[in-house]
Structures are given as C-alpha cells and as structure tokens.
Design a protein around this motif. Structure first.
Motif, PDB file in Angstrom:
ATOM      1  N   TRP A  10     -31.540 -29.023  30.829  1.00 46.20           N
ATOM      2  CA  TRP A  10     -31.147 -29.318  29.449  1.00 46.20           C
ATOM      3  C   TRP A  10     -29.702 -29.802  29.435  1.00 46.20           C
ATOM      4  O   TRP A  10     -28.877 -29.349  30.213  1.00 46.20           O
ATOM      5  CB  TRP A  10     -31.223 -28.063  28.582  1.00 46.20           C
ATOM      6  N   THR A  11     -29.405 -30.717  28.519  1.00 49.82           N
ATOM      7  CA  THR A  11     -28.025 -31.098  28.257  1.00 49.82           C
ATOM      8  C   THR A  11     -27.629 -30.438  26.946  1.00 49.82           C
ATOM      9  O   THR A  11     -28.198 -30.735  25.893  1.00 49.82           O
ATOM     10  CB  THR A  11     -27.879 -32.625  28.135  1.00 49.82           C
ATOM     11  N   ALA A  62     -28.630 -37.605  16.852  1.00 54.01           N
ATOM     12  CA  ALA A  62     -29.389 -38.730  16.307  1.00 54.01           C
ATOM     13  C   ALA A  62     -30.211 -39.461  17.354  1.00 54.01           C
ATOM     14  O   ALA A  62     -29.904 -39.462  18.544  1.00 54.01           O
ATOM     15  CB  ALA A  62     -28.419 -39.699  15.642  1.00 54.01           C
ATOM     16  N   ALA A  63     -31.283 -40.110  16.902  1.00 55.11           N
ATOM     17  CA  ALA A  63     -32.157 -40.867  17.805  1.00 55.11           C
ATOM     18  C   ALA A  63     -31.360 -41.946  18.510  1.00 55.11           C
ATOM     19  O   ALA A  63     -30.454 -42.550  17.952  1.00 55.11           O
ATOM     20  CB  ALA A  63     -33.291 -41.485  16.997  1.00 55.11           C
ATOM     21  N   GLY A  64     -31.738 -42.234  19.737  1.00 57.70           N
ATOM     22  CA  GLY A  64     -31.058 -43.243  20.522  1.00 57.70           C
ATOM     23  C   GLY A  64     -29.929 -42.677  21.348  1.00 57.70           C
ATOM     24  O   GLY A  64     -29.335 -43.365  22.163  1.00 57.70           O
ATOM     25  N   SER A  65     -29.621 -41.420  21.156  1.00 61.95           N
ATOM     26  CA  SER A  65     -28.575 -40.777  21.948  1.00 61.95           C
ATOM     27  C   SER A  65     -29.221 -39.949  23.042  1.00 61.95           C
ATOM     28  O   SER A  65     -30.438 -39.895  23.167  1.00 61.95           O
ATOM     29  CB  SER A  65     -27.696 -39.897  21.057  1.00 61.95           C
ATOM     30  N   ALA A  66     -28.411 -39.284  23.836  1.00 63.05           N
ATOM     31  CA  ALA A  66     -28.929 -38.515  24.964  1.00 63.05           C
ATOM     32  C   ALA A  66     -29.717 -37.306  24.473  1.00 63.05           C
ATOM     33  O   ALA A  66     -29.634 -36.907  23.321  1.00 63.05           O
ATOM     34  CB  ALA A  66     -27.781 -38.061  25.854  1.00 63.05           C
ATOM     35  N   ALA A  67     -30.484 -36.704  25.399  1.00 60.06           N
ATOM     36  CA  ALA A  67     -31.250 -35.501  25.075  1.00 60.06           C
ATOM     37  C   ALA A  67     -30.297 -34.324  24.985  1.00 60.06           C
ATOM     38  O   ALA A  67     -30.263 -33.461  25.837  1.00 60.06           O
ATOM     39  CB  ALA A  67     -32.309 -35.265  26.138  1.00 60.06           C
ATOM     40  N   LEU A  68     -29.506 -34.320  23.911  1.00 60.15           N
ATOM     41  CA  LEU A  68     -28.409 -33.361  23.780  1.00 60.15           C
ATOM     42  C   LEU A  68     -28.772 -32.300  22.763  1.00 60.15           C
ATOM     43  O   LEU A  68     -28.906 -32.578  21.579  1.00 60.15           O
ATOM     44  CB  LEU A  68     -27.137 -34.102  23.351  1.00 60.15           C
ATOM     45  N   THR A  69     -28.981 -31.079  23.223  1.00 59.77           N
ATOM     46  CA  THR A  69     -29.324 -29.974  22.334  1.00 59.77           C
ATOM     47  C   THR A  69     -28.054 -29.280  21.879  1.00 59.77           C
ATOM     48  O   THR A  69     -27.208 -28.924  22.693  1.00 59.77           O
ATOM     49  CB  THR A  69     -30.219 -28.963  23.067  1.00 59.77           C
ATOM     50  N   VAL A  70     -27.921 -29.102  20.564  1.00 55.96           N
ATOM     51  CA  VAL A  70     -26.737 -28.420  20.037  1.00 55.96           C
ATOM     52  C   VAL A  70     -26.915 -26.920  20.232  1.00 55.96           C
ATOM     53  O   VAL A  70     -27.813 -26.321  19.653  1.00 55.96           O
ATOM     54  CB  VAL A  70     -26.524 -28.757  18.551  1.00 55.96           C
TER      55      VAL A  70
END
Length: 436
Positions: A12-13, A174-182
């Motif tokens: 996960w990122t 937002a869509a189009g960005s990395a698979a970044l989980t807050v």
C-alpha cells in the motif's frame, strides 16, 4: 526470514493527507529496487508525507520480546484492521495475503519524511552475535531482505482510517493519481510505537552495560544515578500503555518526576561532555599522550570497566529515556490537533530531538578523538621497560582505539522501517524502528 521466491507481496502507498501525486505505480508488479525508487519519487512529489506498507507471512520463530505489544482495541491495531478489511474487498492480492488474519507488516517511511523526526532518533542497531547484523525479522542470516519477491500495488479503491480517530475513514485521492490511501493515524501510530520500541531497546542495552560496569566499580554514587534513571521506566511504560494502547492524550503530564530525573541526568552528561572536550583540547597536537595524563580526565579508560565508560552508558540511558518521553509528548500534541495530525507530531519530535542529537554527536566526537590518540611509552631513566609496563601500554592502546567502534558521526537520515506482527485476534506487536 525469506519469502517464497514466487511470492507476490501486496504493498500500500499511505498518505498522511489528501495530496495529488502522479500515478507512477500503476497496477504492475514491482521488484524491491523499483519499490524503493517509487518511494523516493513519491516522497519528493507529494505535498504530504507518504509511506509504504507491505505484508509478509508471519515467521514461525519471532522474538516478540523486542517489541511493544498492543491489543486489538488499540488505535494502531484498529487502523490496521480497517485497512485490511477495506483493501480485501477490492484487491485479490490483498485478500489472499491477509486471509489468515496474521502477518508481518513492514512500513517504510522515506528518508525525506524521517528527517522531520530529528536526525539521531533512528539508527541501525547491531544484533548480538552477528557481525554487522541488524535486528529485523525480515533479515536472513546473509542480511538479505525478501529476496526474489515481487510487489503488487494495492488498488486505489482501498481506504483506511484517516484524521480524526480510530473510527474515522477516508477514501483515496482523486482519480488519475497514485494508489494513495489517506491513513495519517496509521502512519503516526506505527512510527510512534516503533520509535518508542527503538528507544526502549537502547535503554535495555545501556542498563545491561551499566550493571556490568558497576559490579566491578562498587561506586555508590554511580549506582544511585543508574537507579534513579532506571526508576523512571515504570512511569514511562504506564504512560506509553495508556497513550498508545488506549489513545487518551494528556497522560504525559503525569511524568513530571521522571522527566525531572531524566533532565538532571542529561545536564550531568552535558557537563561531563564539556569537561572531556576541554581536556582533549588541552592535549598537545601531534604528540603522544601518557597514560597517566589521560586517566586524569578520563578515569578508568585504561581498564575494561572504568568510571569513564560508566559515564558513557549513563548518558546513553538518559538519552534513550528522553527519546521515549519525546515520542509520548509528540503523540499527545498531534492528537490534540486532529486536522494537523502528522505534521504536528513530526514538528514536536524534531524540535525536542535537536538537543539530544547535539549531545550524541558531541559524545561521538570525543570517542573518535580519543581513539585516534597515540600513547606515549612510560617515562623513566631505564632504557628497558618491564613486561608489565609494555603489556599495559598495549592493552590501553587497544581499548582506546576500540572506543570508536560503532560511533556514528554522519547523521545522514535513511529510510525508516517499522515492522508489525499481527495475530489472528487483531492484536499487534511493534518492533523497534530501524534504519532501512
């Protein structure tokens, strides 16, 4: 431990804030080298601190005594469980890897982010009985980490606990960005417990060394210093349990007496450091130094266990205890401002760590200068020296040159790894943070 060479490790990122970054990972499998590169790039591009989290099979044999245990109701365990549950719904790789409920989770915080904590707070720790070894469940006998495995980015549809507490959630960016989980609280709590465990490990080593030295010295004053410092552990352990396990801020205010004792010990260490530096400055440049001259300012330096070495270990103990207190205070301040969670934590940690870094660097500089000294042969009218005099000179020279072993003068910050063992009941054990 080594993973199966065909194993696919979900990764996960994790972001500590809602920040857009380019989708550099995609959905392709990655090598460990590629993952390291990606982590560095994302750290440079993201406006908020990011980390990566991998899940590996739980080793059969794991020394849990090195870590800090937290039950399934603790904030860290809850945030991790929430990440696992929501990720399994959208990622087959994550679902397969987490199906058993147990695993060894490895969070890596990039060097850029780790620098915010203070330079000296995390350093490699040598494993006893293994030259160059590092204390880590993921390191095998040859020093390799998860050799041959590949990493699968977890889908961006996953979400984890966000700012606001154990029950709060947030989606991805937002869509189009990395698979970044807050997942600010997850990163915060993992770093906090890992750094606290790292400091406690240093405390244990310092106490062991001091105890051995004092058994030889029979020095009541040093014994009293050691006892007063080690007596702070109970208050710190209780505060750690309440703050990290139950998540209730404000308990660090109950550490007043312990903090006072630690502050006194640190000031004593700074005073001794100043005397050591002054003594070294007075030595003639480029000339050999007699043992008698050296022992005046560094008593017992020519013995296996002397007063000087006990003073070094007392300083190490005080620093380790102060680091644990700093972490507790930083978590408390961060939790008091949920909208600025991770940055508040990092700022508090860095500010308080600065003076400790200076003290550690000063002691390291003294040891480095001592180890480079040339010892003069015994003075006297006799042209030939006794065997005892020659042996003492050689022994002392060897001991002094060994003082620089393990000294770290370059505080270049590296990636920080925190490893978390999760059991089937959801409880976790967090191991000392390491320089990755």
């Amino acid at each position: 431990m080594t993973d199966d060479h065909e194993a696919i490790i979900p990764v996960w990122t994790l972001g500590t804030g809602d920040t857009p970054v380019p989708d550099l990972a995609g959905a392709e499998l990655m090598t460990a080298e590629r993952l390291t590169e990606l982590r560095s790039v994302l750290a440079g591009l993201a406006a908020e601190p990011i980390a990566t989290l991998e899940v590996h099979p739980l080793p059969d044999k794991l020394d849990r005594s090195r870590g800090i245990p937290l039950d399934a109701a603790s904030p860290l365990a809850q945030h991790l469980s929430q990440l696992i549950t929501q990720s399994a719904q959208s990622s087959s790789a994550a679902a397969k890897a987490t199906a058993s409920g147990e695993g060894l989770y490895r969070m890596v915080v990039p060097a850029k982010v780790a620098a915010q904590f203070g330079q000296g707070i995390v350093r490699p720790m040598a494993a006893k009985g293994a030259a160059g070894g590092i204390l880590s469940p993921l390191v095998n006998s040859k020093g390799s980490i998860v050799a041959g495995t590949t990493f699968m980015p977890v889908s961006k549809a996953a979400a984890a606990g966000a700012v606001g507490g154990a029950g709060a959630t947030a989606g991805v960016v937002a869509a189009g960005s990395a698979a970044l989980t807050v997942a600010a609280p997850l990163v915060l709590m993992a770093v906090a417990v890992g750094v606290s465990a790292n400091a406690d490990r240093k405390r244990q080593q310092a106490v062991e060394n001091i105890t051995e030295l004092l058994e030889q010295l029979h020095d009541d004053k040093l014994n009293s210093e050691r006892s007063e410092l080690d007596g702070c552990r109970d208050a710190i352990d209780k505060a750690t349990t309440v703050l990290l396990d139950q998540g209730k801020p404000g308990v660090s205010l109950g550490l007043d007496s312990a903090v006072h004792a630690i502050s006194k010990a640190l000031e004593e260490a700074r005073r001794r450091l100043g005397k050591w530096q002054s003594a070294l400055d007075k030595l003639p440049d480029g000339k050999a130094v007699g043992i008698a001259t050296l022992t005046k300012s560094f008593p017992g330096i020519d013995d296996d266990g002397g007063t000087f070495r006990a003073h070094l270990e007392l300083a190490a103990l005080a620093i380790a205890l102060k680091q644990r207190v700093i972490v507790l205070q930083a978590v408390e301040h961060a939790q008091s401002d949920p909208d600025n969670l991770f940055r508040n934590f990092a700022r508090t940690l860095k500010n308080d760590q600065h003076r400790l870094d200076a003290l550690e660097s000063g002691i390291a500089g003294v040891l480095q200068r001592l180890s480079a000294l040339e010892l003069a042969r015994p003075s006297g009218l006799r042209p030939v020296f006794t065997t005892g005099e020659v042996d003492r000179l050689m022994r002392t020279a060897h001991r002094i040159h060994q003082l620089s072993n393990g000294v770290v003068l370059n505080n270049r910050t590296t990636d920080v790894a925190i490893e978390i063992a999760r059991d089937k009941d959801g409880s976790v054990n967090v191991f000392p943070a390491l320089a990755a």
